[in-house]
Motif scaffolding. Structure first.
Motif, PDB file in Angstrom:
ATOM      1  N   LYS A 189       0.838  -1.196   0.000  1.00  0.00           N
ATOM      2  CA  LYS A 189       0.000   0.000   0.000  1.00  0.00           C
ATOM      3  C   LYS A 189       0.869   1.240   0.000  1.00  0.00           C
ATOM      4  O   LYS A 189       2.040   1.195   0.372  1.00  0.00           O
ATOM      5  CB  LYS A 189      -0.924  -0.011   1.210  1.00  0.00           C
ATOM      6  N   VAL A 190       0.288   2.328  -0.427  1.00  0.00           N
ATOM      7  CA  VAL A 190       0.978   3.614  -0.404  1.00  0.00           C
ATOM      8  C   VAL A 190       0.650   4.265   0.934  1.00  0.00           C
ATOM      9  O   VAL A 190      -0.528   4.416   1.288  1.00  0.00           O
ATOM     10  CB  VAL A 190       0.545   4.515  -1.585  1.00  0.00           C
ATOM     11  N   VAL A 191       1.698   4.615   1.687  1.00  0.00           N
ATOM     12  CA  VAL A 191       1.505   5.195   3.015  1.00  0.00           C
ATOM     13  C   VAL A 191       2.002   6.630   3.051  1.00  0.00           C
ATOM     14  O   VAL A 191       2.875   7.025   2.276  1.00  0.00           O
ATOM     15  CB  VAL A 191       2.213   4.367   4.111  1.00  0.00           C
ATOM     16  N   ASP A 192       1.449   7.390   3.973  1.00  0.00           N
ATOM     17  CA  ASP A 192       1.891   8.753   4.229  1.00  0.00           C
ATOM     18  C   ASP A 192       3.203   8.650   5.014  1.00  0.00           C
ATOM     19  O   ASP A 192       3.232   8.058   6.092  1.00  0.00           O
ATOM     20  CB  ASP A 192       0.835   9.492   5.047  1.00  0.00           C
ATOM     21  N   GLN A 193       4.278   9.200   4.491  1.00  0.00           N
ATOM     22  CA  GLN A 193       5.587   9.061   5.132  1.00  0.00           C
ATOM     23  C   GLN A 193       5.662   9.744   6.484  1.00  0.00           C
ATOM     24  O   GLN A 193       6.469   9.371   7.332  1.00  0.00           O
ATOM     25  CB  GLN A 193       6.684   9.586   4.204  1.00  0.00           C
TER      26      GLN A 193
END
Length: 136
Positions: free
Chosen positions: A52-56
């Motif tokens: 998944k794409v996560v908020d860094q």
């Protein structure tokens, strides 16, 4: 292989048991009524197969404007089919217990419940002792 099958079977039964308990709670403690959708806000996230794409900044799932999601998916090695939609809806209903008007909120994945539109009539469940507690 037999041990893995038993483990997956046990996990499946636990999942079904939890779902069954949730549904039983809904039918024992909630009253079904109608509501009108007053607000729908949709955003997107990217997830597939455990990736998944996560908020860094937070390391949590990154929610984004659906217009930019295809570009972000491509940058992170995902396809457009990995883009999921999330609806944050607000709805108005009258309490089945006293007839008083209330406002409820829910956040749901589009794939699990379908699309919601402004002024749409929906079915919700209101808790028998707490008119502010609702479920879809």
């Amino acid at each position: 292989m037999g041990m893995q099958l038993k483990l997956f079977g046990a996990l499946g039964l636990l999942g079904l048991g939890a779902l069954g308990m949730s549904e039983a709670d809904k039918y024992v403690n909630y009253i079904e009524t109608s509501a009108i959708v007053t607000s729908v806000n949709t955003d997107c996230y990217i997830e597939a197969g455990g990736r998944k794409v996560v908020d860094q900044r937070t390391n949590e799932l990154a929610y984004m404007d659906c217009e930019v999601a295809p570009r972000i998916a491509m940058i992170h090695g995902h396809s457009a089919t990995h883009i999921k939609r999330r609806n944050k809806i607000e709805y108005k209903y009258n309490s089945p217990m006293n007839g008083a008007p209330h406002t409820g909120f829910s956040t749901i994945a589009e794939t699990s419940m379908g699309l919601y539109r402004m002024n749409q009539n929906i079915r919700i469940y209101v808790h028998q002792s707490d008119p502010y507690l609702t479920r879809l």
